[in-house]
Design an enzyme around this catalytic site. Structure first.
Site, PDB file in Angstrom:
ATOM      1  N   SER A   1       8.440   4.296  -0.417  1.00  0.00           N
ATOM      2  CA  SER A   1       7.308   3.608  -1.041  1.00  0.00           C
ATOM      3  C   SER A   1       7.276   3.870  -2.543  1.00  0.00           C
ATOM      4  CB  SER A   1       6.013   4.076  -0.389  1.00  0.00           C
ATOM      5  OG  SER A   1       4.929   3.361  -0.906  1.00  0.00           O
TER       6      SER A   1
ATOM      7  N   SER B   1       0.866  -1.165   0.000  1.00  0.00           N
ATOM      8  CA  SER B   1       0.000   0.000   0.000  1.00  0.00           C
ATOM      9  C   SER B   1       0.905   1.218   0.000  1.00  0.00           C
ATOM     10  CB  SER B   1      -0.934  -0.007   1.209  1.00  0.00           C
ATOM     11  OG  SER B   1      -1.984   0.913   0.976  1.00  0.00           O
ATOM     12  N   GLU B   2       0.632   2.168  -0.897  1.00  0.00           N
ATOM     13  CA  GLU B   2       1.631   3.210  -1.155  1.00  0.00           C
ATOM     14  C   GLU B   2       1.809   4.197  -0.004  1.00  0.00           C
ATOM     15  OE1 GLU B   2      -1.083   2.706  -2.961  1.00  0.00           O
ATOM     16  OE2 GLU B   2      -2.096   4.584  -3.502  1.00  0.00           O
ATOM     17  N   ASN B   3       0.944   4.147   0.992  1.00  0.00           N
ATOM     18  CA  ASN B   3       1.190   5.012   2.151  1.00  0.00           C
ATOM     19  C   ASN B   3       2.289   4.436   3.040  1.00  0.00           C
ATOM     20  OD1 ASN B   3      -0.805   2.968   2.701  1.00  0.00           O
ATOM     21  ND2 ASN B   3      -1.162   3.935   4.679  1.00  0.00           N
ATOM     22  N   GLY B   4       2.800   3.252   2.713  1.00  0.00           N
ATOM     23  CA  GLY B   4       4.023   2.812   3.376  1.00  0.00           C
ATOM     24  C   GLY B   4       4.033   1.464   4.034  1.00  0.00           C
TER      25      GLY B   4
END
Lengths: 217, 233
Positions: free
Chosen positions: A87, A45-48
């Protein structure tokens, strides 16, 4: 016609063991529920976070553990957490093997629009522009037509673009299509749907070669 | 070097109307709640805020939007906030929407002394308008400039008096890069500890990037989308 769940189920058949996969908001998120037996993939998930797990049990929610859709999640054993720059280094640097995202429009050259309707709705691109500009393997999950019955598979996108010539495959409620030189190549159609139905719902150039098999779920 | 200040009020000293601020967080996760409340109290306005999101209507940066303290937002995603959308569509609020990865990299670049860099994100879209394009490995890339701020305001889980920070979960997000890019960086933490208590091997943000630190209070840590599953019987 496929339900949203079945669209997710069909895309899940594309997963290969060892892949790191980024799932967008909406239908793509559902894919995590349908990973085929024996296939070992890791969700980013690109928020980390790498190694995103299912939603937490009622009462176990942690405000400090969410996905890019701001939903509470869990971390799988062996998960790792990192900042946003790291990320997107994974994304831009092509360390993620598959990106699945939703769209408002896709053109028959593989352009995608999914972040803005001028004068009406502006939510922002979030991570979508970074994802589509860098990923080699992009699948779009969406309904074939919009709420007013208009085709979302077009000759040219009418909305502001998210990325150009980047979409490789599209799975809709009606069909599975590849974006190839010259248009949308019809690979499979939903059970109960005819090639003519797909043709009528597709404004962009549709390429049909030989018998088109039904989607198997 | 002791960087401890007493509270949010002391930490925000020197923040004035018209300044550019960076604020960490993704949605409501990892936002500096105490300093945002202080900015509302202080009533500074005409702010340019660099933050991935703009909070929700009644929490996070939404509180500053409600009071029209923000002149311009630089963000990647602003959904979930009706007042934001209203102010943007009516033209009251200037908005620069930029791809999330470019936002992170631009903050990192600002703190790392890299004035600009090339990235493929946004080529062929509105984001690319007016930006230099250069081809590398057969692909077009946009020149993106670094971002810096008069003040960067970040939220960490634990921090020591020297400003070393440790984040928890996905509350890390943009906080480390923004900490790097502030002329003055304020860190509010849930737990302020003595030097030596944090394992140096597990520091996420080195204290050199932080000028002021304080222990925040009454963290609400609101959840935007509470999603759960039921225990199988």
């Amino acid at each position: 016609m496929l339900t949203k769940q079945q669209i997710a189920q069909r895309i899940a058949q594309e997963l290969e063991s060892g892949w790191y996969v980024n799932l967008g908001i909406g239908i793509p998120t559902l894919i995590a529920n349908y990973v085929p037996e024996g296939i070992d993939v890791t969700f980013q998930s690109e928020n980390g976070i790498l190694g995103m797990g299912p939603f937490p049990f009622d009462g176990d929610e942690d405000a400090d553990l969410i996905n890019a859709g701001k939903q509470t999640i869990t971390a799988m054993p062996g998960a790792c957490i990192f900042d946003s720059a790291t990320s997107f280094a994974m994304i831009r640097g092509k360390h993620i093997q598959l990106t699945v995202l939703g769209a408002m429009e896709v053109s028959d050259q593989g352009d995608i629009a999914n972040w803005k309707i001028p004068g009406k709705m502006v939510k922002g691109m979030g991570g979508a522009m970074d994802l589509v500009a860098s990923a080699d393997n992009i699948i779009v999950a969406m309904m074939h037509t919009n709420k007013r019955g208009k085709s979302k598979l077009l000759k040219q996108c009418s909305l502001p673009l998210t990325g150009v010539r980047c979409v490789k495959k599209i799975v809709t409620n009606l069909a599975v299509l590849d974006v190839v030189d010259g248009g949308f190549k019809l690979l499979e159609k939903a059970p109960g749907v005819t090639v003519e139905d797909v043709q009528n719902a597709t404004e962009g150039r549709l390429i049909v070669e030989g018998e088109v098999p039904d989607i198997k779920i | 070097m002791n960087k401890v200040v007493k509270n949010a009020q002391a930490a925000c000293e020197g923040i004035e109307s018209g300044m550019t601020l960076m604020l960490g967080g993704f949605g409501l996760c990892g936002i500096p709640e105490n300093c945002i409340a202080e900015l509302v109290n202080k009533n500074v306005n005409n702010l340019t805020c660099i933050s991935n999101n703009a909070g929700v209507d009644d929490f996070g940066l939404g509180l500053l939007l409600q009071k029209k303290q923000i002149k311009k937002m630089i963000s990647s995603y602003v959904g979930e906030n009706d007042e934001f959308e209203r102010q943007m569509l009516s033209g009251e609020l200037e908005v620069d929407l930029i791809p999330q990865g470019s936002l992170a990299a631009r903050c990192y670049a600002g703190g790392a002394g890299i004035p600009a860099f090339f990235t493929p994100a946004g080529y062929g879209t509105e984001v690319g308008i007016g930006k230099e394009v250069r081809w590398f490995d057969g692909k077009p890339h946009l020149l993106e400039a670094a971002l810096t701020a008069d003040f960067a305001i970040v939220k960490a889980w634990k921090g020591d008096k020297f400003g070393n920070l440790v984040f928890k979960g996905t509350a890390r997000n943009f906080n480390p890069m923004m900490a790097m890019a502030g002329t003055i960086t304020i860190a509010e933490v849930e737990e302020l500890v003595e030097p030596g208590e944090l394992d140096p091997n597990f520091i996420h943000t080195p204290g050199v990037f932080v000028q002021r630190i304080f222990q925040g209070e009454k963290y609400e840590k609101r959840i935007e989308q509470r999603t759960v599953r039921q225990k199988e019987s």
